[in-house]
Design a protein around this motif. Structure first.
Motif, mmCIF file in Angstrom:
data_model
loop_
_atom_site.group_PDB
_atom_site.id
_atom_site.type_symbol
_atom_site.label_atom_id
_atom_site.label_comp_id
_atom_site.label_asym_id
_atom_site.label_seq_id
_atom_site.Cartn_x
_atom_site.Cartn_y
_atom_site.Cartn_z
ATOM 1 N N ALA A 73 -55.968 61.976 38.975
ATOM 2 C CA ALA A 73 -56.094 62.391 40.382
ATOM 3 C C ALA A 73 -57.539 62.789 40.679
ATOM 4 C CB ALA A 73 -55.140 63.545 40.661
ATOM 5 N N ILE A 74 -58.152 63.531 39.745
ATOM 6 C CA ILE A 74 -59.551 63.953 39.950
ATOM 7 C C ILE A 74 -60.450 62.725 39.949
ATOM 8 C CG2 ILE A 74 -61.472 65.208 38.888
ATOM 9 C CD1 ILE A 74 -59.266 67.142 37.791
ATOM 10 N N TYR A 75 -60.200 61.841 39.010
ATOM 11 C CA TYR A 75 -61.033 60.628 38.887
ATOM 12 C C TYR A 75 -61.008 59.814 40.176
ATOM 13 C CZ TYR A 75 -62.820 56.276 36.931
ATOM 14 O OH TYR A 75 -63.555 55.143 36.699
ATOM 15 N N ILE A 76 -59.815 59.747 40.788
ATOM 16 C CA ILE A 76 -59.678 58.887 41.960
ATOM 17 C C ILE A 76 -60.069 59.617 43.255
ATOM 18 C CG2 ILE A 76 -58.021 57.560 43.344
ATOM 19 C CD1 ILE A 76 -56.419 57.185 40.713
ATOM 20 N N TRP A 77 -59.655 60.890 43.389
ATOM 21 C CA TRP A 77 -59.793 61.524 44.714
ATOM 22 C C TRP A 77 -60.848 62.612 44.808
ATOM 23 C CZ3 TRP A 77 -54.423 60.520 43.401
ATOM 24 C CH2 TRP A 77 -53.907 59.434 44.100
ATOM 25 N N TRP A 78 -61.291 63.186 43.691
ATOM 26 C CA TRP A 78 -62.249 64.291 43.791
ATOM 27 C C TRP A 78 -63.582 63.761 44.335
ATOM 28 C CZ3 TRP A 78 -61.264 69.377 42.623
ATOM 29 C CH2 TRP A 78 -62.368 70.244 42.662
ATOM 30 N N PRO A 79 -64.219 64.491 45.239
ATOM 31 C CA PRO A 79 -65.495 63.992 45.788
ATOM 32 C C PRO A 79 -66.601 64.090 44.748
ATOM 33 C CG PRO A 79 -64.985 66.171 46.646
ATOM 34 C CD PRO A 79 -63.822 65.775 45.798
ATOM 35 N N ALA A 167 -47.765 58.271 28.539
ATOM 36 C CA ALA A 167 -47.969 57.193 29.526
ATOM 37 C C ALA A 167 -49.202 57.473 30.393
ATOM 38 C CB ALA A 167 -46.720 57.000 30.369
ATOM 39 N N PRO A 168 -49.348 58.686 30.977
ATOM 40 C CA PRO A 168 -50.564 58.944 31.749
ATOM 41 C C PRO A 168 -51.822 58.919 30.887
ATOM 42 C CG PRO A 168 -48.888 60.583 32.259
ATOM 43 C CD PRO A 168 -48.394 59.800 31.076
ATOM 44 N N VAL A 169 -51.697 59.299 29.593
ATOM 45 C CA VAL A 169 -52.879 59.250 28.723
ATOM 46 C C VAL A 169 -53.345 57.797 28.582
ATOM 47 C CG1 VAL A 169 -53.747 59.654 26.381
ATOM 48 C CG2 VAL A 169 -52.286 61.350 27.463
ATOM 49 N N GLY A 170 -52.377 56.875 28.480
ATOM 50 C CA GLY A 170 -52.723 55.450 28.424
ATOM 51 C C GLY A 170 -53.430 55.022 29.701
ATOM 52 N N ALA A 171 -52.918 55.530 30.842
ATOM 53 C CA ALA A 171 -53.549 55.185 32.124
ATOM 54 C C ALA A 171 -54.961 55.752 32.186
ATOM 55 C CB ALA A 171 -52.705 55.725 33.275
ATOM 56 N N PRO A 176 -61.332 54.200 33.482
ATOM 57 C CA PRO A 176 -62.745 53.834 33.636
ATOM 58 C C PRO A 176 -62.952 52.316 33.691
ATOM 59 C CG PRO A 176 -62.468 55.472 31.925
ATOM 60 C CD PRO A 176 -61.099 54.991 32.289
ATOM 61 N N LEU A 177 -62.049 51.569 33.007
ATOM 62 C CA LEU A 177 -62.207 50.115 32.988
ATOM 63 C C LEU A 177 -61.854 49.492 34.336
ATOM 64 C CD1 LEU A 177 -60.626 49.401 29.494
ATOM 65 C CD2 LEU A 177 -63.037 49.502 30.083
ATOM 66 N N ILE A 178 -60.838 50.091 34.986
ATOM 67 C CA ILE A 178 -60.436 49.519 36.281
ATOM 68 C C ILE A 178 -60.892 50.413 37.429
ATOM 69 C CG2 ILE A 178 -58.465 48.217 35.393
ATOM 70 C CD1 ILE A 178 -56.693 50.513 36.284
ATOM 71 N N GLY A 179 -61.875 51.285 37.123
ATOM 72 C CA GLY A 179 -62.364 52.235 38.129
ATOM 73 C C GLY A 179 -62.799 51.539 39.408
ATOM 74 N N GLY A 180 -63.417 50.368 39.261
ATOM 75 C CA GLY A 180 -63.905 49.651 40.423
ATOM 76 C C GLY A 180 -62.791 49.191 41.338
ATOM 77 N N LEU A 181 -61.562 49.093 40.768
ATOM 78 C CA LEU A 181 -60.433 48.709 41.615
ATOM 79 C C LEU A 181 -59.856 49.929 42.322
ATOM 80 C CD1 LEU A 181 -58.588 46.301 39.145
ATOM 81 C CD2 LEU A 181 -60.204 45.717 40.944
ATOM 82 N N ILE A 182 -60.065 51.100 41.669
ATOM 83 C CA ILE A 182 -59.549 52.333 42.266
ATOM 84 C C ILE A 182 -60.524 52.822 43.358
ATOM 85 C CG2 ILE A 182 -58.900 54.717 41.804
ATOM 86 C CD1 ILE A 182 -58.385 53.870 38.901
ATOM 87 N N GLU A 183 -61.803 52.871 43.001
ATOM 88 C CA GLU A 183 -62.825 53.338 43.928
ATOM 89 C C GLU A 183 -63.828 52.225 44.146
ATOM 90 O OE1 GLU A 183 -64.238 56.304 45.435
ATOM 91 O OE2 GLU A 183 -62.158 56.943 45.520
ATOM 92 N N ASN A 184 -64.137 51.943 45.377
ATOM 93 C CA ASN A 184 -65.099 50.885 45.667
ATOM 94 C C ASN A 184 -66.523 51.407 45.414
ATOM 95 O OD1 ASN A 184 -66.710 48.935 46.643
ATOM 96 N ND2 ASN A 184 -66.014 49.053 48.756
ATOM 97 N N PRO A 185 -67.194 50.895 44.367
ATOM 98 C CA PRO A 185 -68.527 51.428 44.064
ATOM 99 C C PRO A 185 -69.553 51.087 45.132
ATOM 100 C CG PRO A 185 -68.030 49.551 42.654
ATOM 101 C CD PRO A 185 -66.791 49.833 43.444
ATOM 102 N N HIS A 186 -69.210 50.145 46.021
ATOM 103 C CA HIS A 186 -70.186 49.754 47.051
ATOM 104 C C HIS A 186 -69.966 50.482 48.375
ATOM 105 C CE1 HIS A 186 -71.568 46.780 44.297
ATOM 106 N NE2 HIS A 186 -70.392 46.224 44.223
ATOM 107 N N LYS A 187 -68.969 51.429 48.352
ATOM 108 C CA LYS A 187 -68.693 52.136 49.600
ATOM 109 C C LYS A 187 -69.969 52.794 50.121
ATOM 110 C CE LYS A 187 -65.888 55.741 49.709
ATOM 111 N NZ LYS A 187 -64.711 56.420 49.204
ATOM 112 N N ASN A 188 -70.199 52.740 51.389
ATOM 113 C CA ASN A 188 -71.403 53.296 52.034
ATOM 114 C C ASN A 188 -72.690 52.671 51.511
ATOM 115 O OD1 ASN A 188 -69.590 55.011 53.253
ATOM 116 N ND2 ASN A 188 -69.864 56.599 51.701
#
Ligand code: FES
Length: 355
Positions: A73-79, A167-171, A176-188
């Motif tokens: 949750a922090i990885y995806i949503w924390w600013p 299961a969440p530990v596996g996720a 980090p490998l699919i981080g670009g699919l979770i967060e768009n690195p090109h945003k802004n």
């Protein structure tokens, strides 16, 4: 060894009357392994103490799941972007949640092994050569036996909680490998702009660390100065991609640099004999700031990449394979240096879809 687990030596492992432990013990014996001590942790299964222990370990595994979910949750949503409120805690929170999750996995498994598994002492003589045919069954029975001994069937709570926790530990491992699919690195467009990008139509001044602007006469011929964008926080980590080296070239070197710039279509990037390059090494991002006046080379101390300042900062030695981006220079009406525009190439280490 408890009486329930007594077995005849030399038993026929195909005998259906044998208990699973008998087969395992016989198999071990055939492999010259002698089980000399066997002690179940709870001779009477299902006691209060056993159930309490099971619940404690299951609780640990479920906590692992919660911590790993918190990490995600922090990885995806924390600013995570630099801001006074959010960025300070982003990395520590990732570390704390993942660290605690892995620690609890270890403690839970250790407690399971030490408190819930039977205590067994076996002695084995090493031998060579293939095992007999009967070993097939023995191996199969051994695997099932070990599963039984883990107590997963008798204590399904443990197996389920371990699954729910891991299961969440596996996720987390995949995040980090699919981080670009979770967060768009090109945003802004954050990877393509630095503190030098003009703001509200105003060009950005070159300033010292203390924020004071710089005139051409402040840098003597052959000298250089690290400059930062003249905007609030321009010298801070908020604009870590912006530190730039302003160099006052000697006349002959400046002529060579101008000719090299023209070849690349950058004829208006220099101001007089002044030239400016990003200090962020294009290899791995260290500050490339050791300027050797005699050879006009800029050296990065991390892995010894060298950039030829009078030839568009082309790398001439070391692992860097991309020139340092050049900052187009001008002087404003008050006589202070400004950046004509942001860098026109990506600053720092390369990434695969660089335009
Ligand atoms: S970071 Fe500069 S050479 Fe490696």
């Amino acid at each position: 060894m408890s009486n329930a687990h007594q077995v005849r030596d030399g038993a026929d492992v195909q005998d259906p009357a044998l208990s699973r432990f008998d087969v395992v013990r016989e198999g071990a014996r055939l492999d010259d392994i002698e089980i000399v001590h066997y002690e179940p942790p709870f001779p009477v299964p299902g006691t209060k103490q056993e159930r309490r222990l099971t619940r404690t370990i299951a609780g640990m595994f479920l906590l692992v799941g919660l911590l790993a979910t918190a990490f995600l949750a922090i990885y995806i949503w924390w600013p995570w972007q630099f801001s006074k409120s959010g960025w300070l805690y982003y990395t520590p929170l990732l570390g704390v949640t993942l660290g605690l999750a892995l620690l609890l996995v270890g403690i839970g498994l250790l407690a399971w092994g030490k408190k819930l598994m039977p205590k067994e002492v076996s002695v084995q003589d090493r031998h060579t050569g293939p095992s007999p045919e009967a070993d097939r069954r023995i191996v199969g029975e051994t695997l099932v036996y070990v599963t039984d001994e883990l107590g997963v069937r008798r204590r399904p709570l443990l197996g389920l909680s371990l699954l729910a926790g891991l299961a969440p530990v596996g996720a987390v491992a995949a995040a980090p490998l699919i981080g670009g699919l979770i967060e768009n690195p090109h945003k802004n467009n954050q990877m393509f702009t630095t503190g030098w990008a003009p703001r509200e139509g105003n060009l950005i001044r070159l300033t010292r660390e203390d924020g004071t602007p710089i005139r051409p006469e402040d840098v003597s011929a052959g000298g250089q100065m690290t400059v930062f964008p003249g905007i609030p926080g321009g010298h801070s980590n908020e604009y870590a991609d912006s530190p730039t080296l302003l160099i006052h070239l000697r006349t002959d070197a400046a002529q060579t640099a101008r000719a090299a710039n023209e070849r690349k279509g950058k004829q208006d990037y220099m101001y007089g004999n002044y030239i400016a390059y990003s200090k962020i090494c294009t290899h791995a991002g260290c500050p490339a700031s050791l300027y050797e006046q005699q050879t006009n080379r800029l050296l990065c101390p991390c892995h010894q990449s060298q950039f030829l300042i009078v030839d568009n900062a082309t790398p001439v030695f070391g692992p860097a394979n991309r020139p340092l981006p050049q900052l187009p220079l001008d002087v404003d009406a008050e006589g202070f240096f400004v950046a004509k525009s942001d860098f026109t190439e990506t600053v720092g280490p390369d990434f695969w879809e660089r335009p």
